[in-house]
Design a protein around this motif. Structure first.
Motif, PDB file in Angstrom:
ATOM      1  N   SER A 178     -24.691 -46.735  49.283  1.00 20.17           N
ATOM      2  CA  SER A 178     -25.187 -47.042  48.346  1.00 20.17           C
ATOM      3  C   SER A 178     -24.546 -47.778  47.923  1.00 20.17           C
ATOM      4  O   SER A 178     -23.541 -48.299  48.256  1.00 20.17           O
ATOM      5  CB  SER A 178     -24.539 -45.897  47.405  1.00 20.17           C
ATOM      6  N   ARG A 212     -29.456 -37.790  38.893  1.00 27.30           N
ATOM      7  CA  ARG A 212     -29.559 -37.912  37.310  1.00 27.30           C
ATOM      8  C   ARG A 212     -29.648 -37.321  36.273  1.00 27.30           C
ATOM      9  O   ARG A 212     -28.428 -36.954  35.670  1.00 27.30           O
ATOM     10  CB  ARG A 212     -28.815 -39.447  37.840  1.00 27.30           C
ATOM     11  N   ARG A 213     -30.856 -37.795  36.642  1.00 30.62           N
ATOM     12  CA  ARG A 213     -31.325 -37.160  35.250  1.00 30.62           C
ATOM     13  C   ARG A 213     -30.908 -35.999  35.274  1.00 30.62           C
ATOM     14  O   ARG A 213     -30.675 -35.396  33.831  1.00 30.62           O
ATOM     15  CB  ARG A 213     -32.753 -37.783  35.184  1.00 30.62           C
ATOM     16  N   ARG A 224     -27.632 -34.711  33.713  1.00 27.47           N
ATOM     17  CA  ARG A 224     -27.410 -35.402  32.086  1.00 27.47           C
ATOM     18  C   ARG A 224     -28.241 -34.164  31.337  1.00 27.47           C
ATOM     19  O   ARG A 224     -27.587 -34.224  30.704  1.00 27.47           O
ATOM     20  CB  ARG A 224     -28.121 -36.898  32.098  1.00 27.47           C
ATOM     21  N   SER A 273     -35.192 -38.158  44.139  1.00 28.28           N
ATOM     22  CA  SER A 273     -34.842 -39.163  44.128  1.00 28.28           C
ATOM     23  C   SER A 273     -33.195 -39.623  43.562  1.00 28.28           C
ATOM     24  O   SER A 273     -33.081 -38.246  43.060  1.00 28.28           O
ATOM     25  CB  SER A 273     -35.919 -40.299  43.587  1.00 28.28           C
ATOM     26  N   TRP A 274     -32.501 -40.463  43.604  1.00 30.75           N
ATOM     27  CA  TRP A 274     -31.239 -40.033  43.209  1.00 30.75           C
ATOM     28  C   TRP A 274     -31.459 -40.379  41.580  1.00 30.75           C
ATOM     29  O   TRP A 274     -31.272 -39.685  40.881  1.00 30.75           O
ATOM     30  CB  TRP A 274     -31.126 -42.111  43.242  1.00 30.75           C
ATOM     31  N   GLU A 275     -32.396 -40.805  40.896  1.00 27.17           N
ATOM     32  CA  GLU A 275     -32.668 -41.193  39.703  1.00 27.17           C
ATOM     33  C   GLU A 275     -32.943 -39.467  39.291  1.00 27.17           C
ATOM     34  O   GLU A 275     -32.598 -39.321  38.004  1.00 27.17           O
ATOM     35  CB  GLU A 275     -33.846 -42.075  39.437  1.00 27.17           C
ATOM     36  N   ASP A 276     -34.127 -38.867  39.440  1.00 27.72           N
ATOM     37  CA  ASP A 276     -34.595 -37.714  39.264  1.00 27.72           C
ATOM     38  C   ASP A 276     -32.950 -36.519  39.809  1.00 27.72           C
ATOM     39  O   ASP A 276     -32.934 -35.593  38.445  1.00 27.72           O
ATOM     40  CB  ASP A 276     -35.715 -36.383  40.325  1.00 27.72           C
ATOM     41  N   VAL A 296     -23.827 -46.545  42.674  1.00 27.98           N
ATOM     42  CA  VAL A 296     -24.611 -45.382  42.384  1.00 27.98           C
ATOM     43  C   VAL A 296     -23.379 -44.737  42.871  1.00 27.98           C
ATOM     44  O   VAL A 296     -22.798 -43.732  42.934  1.00 27.98           O
ATOM     45  CB  VAL A 296     -25.357 -45.631  43.679  1.00 27.98           C
ATOM     46  N   THR A 356     -20.632 -44.255  39.738  1.00 27.15           N
ATOM     47  CA  THR A 356     -21.914 -43.221  38.731  1.00 27.15           C
ATOM     48  C   THR A 356     -22.129 -41.655  39.427  1.00 27.15           C
ATOM     49  O   THR A 356     -21.615 -40.607  38.670  1.00 27.15           O
ATOM     50  CB  THR A 356     -23.639 -43.293  39.179  1.00 27.15           C
TER      51      THR A 356
END
Length: 100
Positions: A72, A10-11, A14, A5-8, A76, A79
């Motif tokens: 998107s 992005r995390r 980081r 996923s996008w969050e995975d 997003v 970011t």
């Protein structure tokens, strides 16, 4: 390969960015202590680790750009652009192979 996923993505980017910050700070300190007269060199293995992390970060950025494509939100896309800018800065300030 498992679709993340996008969050995975992005995390993970980081995490890699933070690891790079730490390793580049260590390299900078070692380079400051580096005595040219003595013929020593900054840690080659540390430079290699930084190179490997940069390669991973490039892959994460490519995946973020893919996920931030058409449809998107502006947040997003912003970011993804910010992470791209961070990568560009890290690439600019990272040691090149000739420096190690």
């Amino acid at each position: 390969m498992e679709s993340l996923s996008w969050e995975d993505v992005r995390r993970e980017a980081r995490i890699i960015e933070n690891e790079l910050d730490v390793k580049m700070e260590v390299l900078q300190k070692k380079s400051a202590e580096f005595d040219v007269e003595a013929g020593g060199t900054p840690s080659t293995s540390l430079c290699m680790e930084i190179g490997e992390l940069l390669t991973k970060l490039k892959a994460q950025n490519s995946e973020m750009e893919r996920l931030a494509g058409a449809g998107s939100s502006a947040t997003v896309r912003h970011t993804a652009q910010r992470h791209h800018d961070i990568l560009s800065c890290l690439l600019y300030t990272s040691p090149s192979p000739r420096d190690s």
